[in-house]
Enzyme design. Structure first.
Site, mmCIF file in Angstrom:
data_model
loop_
_atom_site.group_PDB
_atom_site.id
_atom_site.type_symbol
_atom_site.label_atom_id
_atom_site.label_comp_id
_atom_site.label_asym_id
_atom_site.label_seq_id
_atom_site.Cartn_x
_atom_site.Cartn_y
_atom_site.Cartn_z
ATOM 1 N N ASP A 129 30.714 50.495 -25.014
ATOM 2 C CA ASP A 129 30.820 49.408 -25.988
ATOM 3 C C ASP A 129 32.106 49.489 -26.813
ATOM 4 O OD1 ASP A 129 30.169 47.083 -27.326
ATOM 5 O OD2 ASP A 129 28.407 47.861 -28.347
ATOM 6 N N HIS A 148 29.827 47.998 -20.172
ATOM 7 C CA HIS A 148 29.955 47.190 -21.400
ATOM 8 C C HIS A 148 31.010 47.778 -22.322
ATOM 9 C CE1 HIS A 148 28.110 44.354 -24.414
ATOM 10 N NE2 HIS A 148 28.941 45.068 -25.159
ATOM 11 N N GLN A 152 32.685 35.630 -29.403
ATOM 12 C CA GLN A 152 32.226 36.540 -30.464
ATOM 13 C C GLN A 152 31.578 35.809 -31.647
ATOM 14 O OE1 GLN A 152 32.923 40.415 -31.380
ATOM 15 N NE2 GLN A 152 31.140 39.499 -32.372
ATOM 16 N N HIS A 180 25.780 39.375 -24.756
ATOM 17 C CA HIS A 180 25.275 40.135 -25.887
ATOM 18 C C HIS A 180 23.986 39.410 -26.284
ATOM 19 C CE1 HIS A 180 29.300 41.753 -26.027
ATOM 20 N NE2 HIS A 180 28.988 42.541 -27.041
ATOM 21 N N GLU A 214 21.121 41.509 -30.204
ATOM 22 C CA GLU A 214 21.629 42.746 -30.824
ATOM 23 C C GLU A 214 21.300 42.685 -32.303
ATOM 24 O OE1 GLU A 214 25.852 43.473 -30.634
ATOM 25 O OE2 GLU A 214 25.628 45.558 -31.243
ATOM 26 N N HIS A 266 34.713 46.718 -25.008
ATOM 27 C CA HIS A 266 35.558 45.720 -25.691
ATOM 28 C C HIS A 266 36.992 46.232 -25.703
ATOM 29 C CE1 HIS A 266 32.260 43.166 -27.247
ATOM 30 N NE2 HIS A 266 31.577 44.289 -27.101
HETATM 31 FE FE FE2 Z 1 29.508 44.686 -27.207
#
Ligand code: FE2
Length: 423
Positions: free
Chosen positions: A309, A57, A152, A210, A213, A59
């Site tokens: 992440d 995971h 996102q 996701h 979270e 970005h």
């Molecule tokens: Fe993430």
């Protein structure tokens, strides 16, 4: 005559003093005292030889952008998302590619040879998608990059995101992403999970959302994700990332949920460095840790990987592509200090994410790809304890990174001089 033999290695499964023979980029033998010759031999001298680290995971479109256009003052998730929104219109493809390539250099040096990265698809230009598709090809000789189409700002909440996401998949993005807890309502979140799972089923793709979270114990989109995974026959191809709401859920409800996840074949991906810093922000004291229930998931038979992440981006200004740092934090936050649990933390950054990503030929066995990392540690627990130096990193049998051993020289009053001191 083989290309390479690495002799006297310890393996993560506990085997010791093993020789690993490599020919044409593949492992051809794993046995003690291998009676063969090779063009090149390396003496591992009892150090740990592992398959490479895998980050489940990440970005990569945001990495190494720390400080652009400004620093996240509160350090919270929501300011990070707002900051990313400010940065997006300013992004250029060249800068994105440059930062991503730089991060991949960091990764290889740390023995991290496979990364699943989410890429934001809410920008109608799909500039980050184009950039990372380009990077995926550029790094292919030395790193496996898997891309997730990540809306996102919410696939239903953000205008046009549903179309942009499908365009990203048309362009060659590998995995369907989502963010149900960020949609406007619980119902919209559940609807987004249904739509995205159906899209993945239609296209024969994996899913990684996701999911939940948040510290809200009533954020239960993982239940919906498990339901649609099972309904659509996606078992073994779906992961729920973060799942931090599970930390705060009612125990009775979790006892049911764990079985549903196991039954559906859904994997979990925790992000210890980020979960411990971003969750529990509205708490006074005691503050919740926020990371999902890793030992309980594992005990229920749900695969759990740890992801990095973020590294130096709007959400997190630290990090160095070191998956042992991730495992170290995960171990502490989850209190996984038994011998078996510490080994599971090593698996959470190696074999488990390799399975979640569906990596081909991963492992140390005849027939596997010769992707390996030699660590300055005798076993996985010591590797985590020391965040051990990556002495050598191999891709398809070729050494692509070397780092000198960490050795100190001590001159202490009343103690013998030591030139080769290791903690
Ligand atoms: Fe993430």
């Amino acid at each position: 005559m083989l290309d390479l033999i690495i002799r006297h290695a310890n393996l993560p499964d506990g085997r010791q003093d093993v020789d690993v023979g490599i020919q044409q980029g593949r492992i051809v033998a794993v046995e003690p005292g291998l009676a063969a010759q090779a063009a090149e031999e390396l003496d591992a001298a009892g150090q740990l030889l592992s398959p490479p680290f895998v980050d489940a995971h990440f970005h990569m479109d945001a990495t190494l952008s720390h400080g652009l256009p400004r620093v996240n003052q509160s350090g919270t998730l929501l300011e990070g998302i707002a900051l990313w929104g400010e940065l997006k219109p300013l992004l250029t493809q060249e800068a994105l590619v440059e930062r991503a390539l730089a991060y991949c250099d960091w990764a290889v040096a740390k023995g991290l040879l496979a990364i699943r990265t989410h890429v934001d698809v809410c920008d109608p230009r799909l500039l980050a998608v184009e950039a990372l598709l380009h990077v995926r090809e550029r790094v292919k000789p030395y790193l496996d990059l898997q891309l997730v189409a990540f809306p996102q700002d919410g696939v239903l909440r953000s205008p046009g995101a549903w179309q942009h996401l499908q365009r990203a998949l048309d362009m060659g993005v590998d995995v369907v992403g989502g963010i149900p807890h960020f949609e406007r309502t619980m119902e919209q979140g559940a609807e987004s999970v249904r739509l995205l799972c159906e899209l993945a089923a239609e296209r024969g793709l994996r899913v990684d959302m996701h999911c939940d979270e948040t510290d809200d114990p009533l954020s239960r989109h993982i239940e919906t994700l498990a339901f649609h995974t099972q309904r659509l026959g996606l078992q073994g191809r779906v992961a729920g990332s973060h799942l931090t709401s599970m930390h705060s859920m009612d125990n009775y409800y979790v006892s049911k949920l764990l079985l549903l996840m196991k039954e559906a074949g859904v994997a979990a991906i925790a992000n210890p460095l980020i979960n411990i810093t971003l969750q529990g922000r509205h708490d006074t004291y005691p503050k919740r840790r926020g990371m999902t229930r890793v030992p309980e998931l594992l005990a229920a038979g749900v695969p759990v990987a740890f992801g990095h992440d973020c590294v130096m981006d709007p959400w997190y200004s630290l990090g160095s592509a070191d998956m042992l740092e991730v495992a170290h934090m995960g171990l502490h936050v989850a209190q996984m200090t038994s011998q078996a649990a510490m080994r599971q933390c090593f698996e959470a950054v190696t074999t488990t994410p390799a399975t979640i990503l569906g990596l081909d030929g991963y492992g140390i066995a005849p027939g596997c790809r010769a992707d390996l990392v030699l660590l300055q540690a005798r076993d996985p627990i010591e590797a985590i304890r020391l965040r051990a130096t990556r002495l050598a990193v191999f891709r398809r049998g070729r050494c692509v990174a070397r780092t000198p051993a960490a050795i100190s020289q001590l001159s202490l009053p009343g103690r013998p001089a030591q030139t080769g001191f290791q903690p």
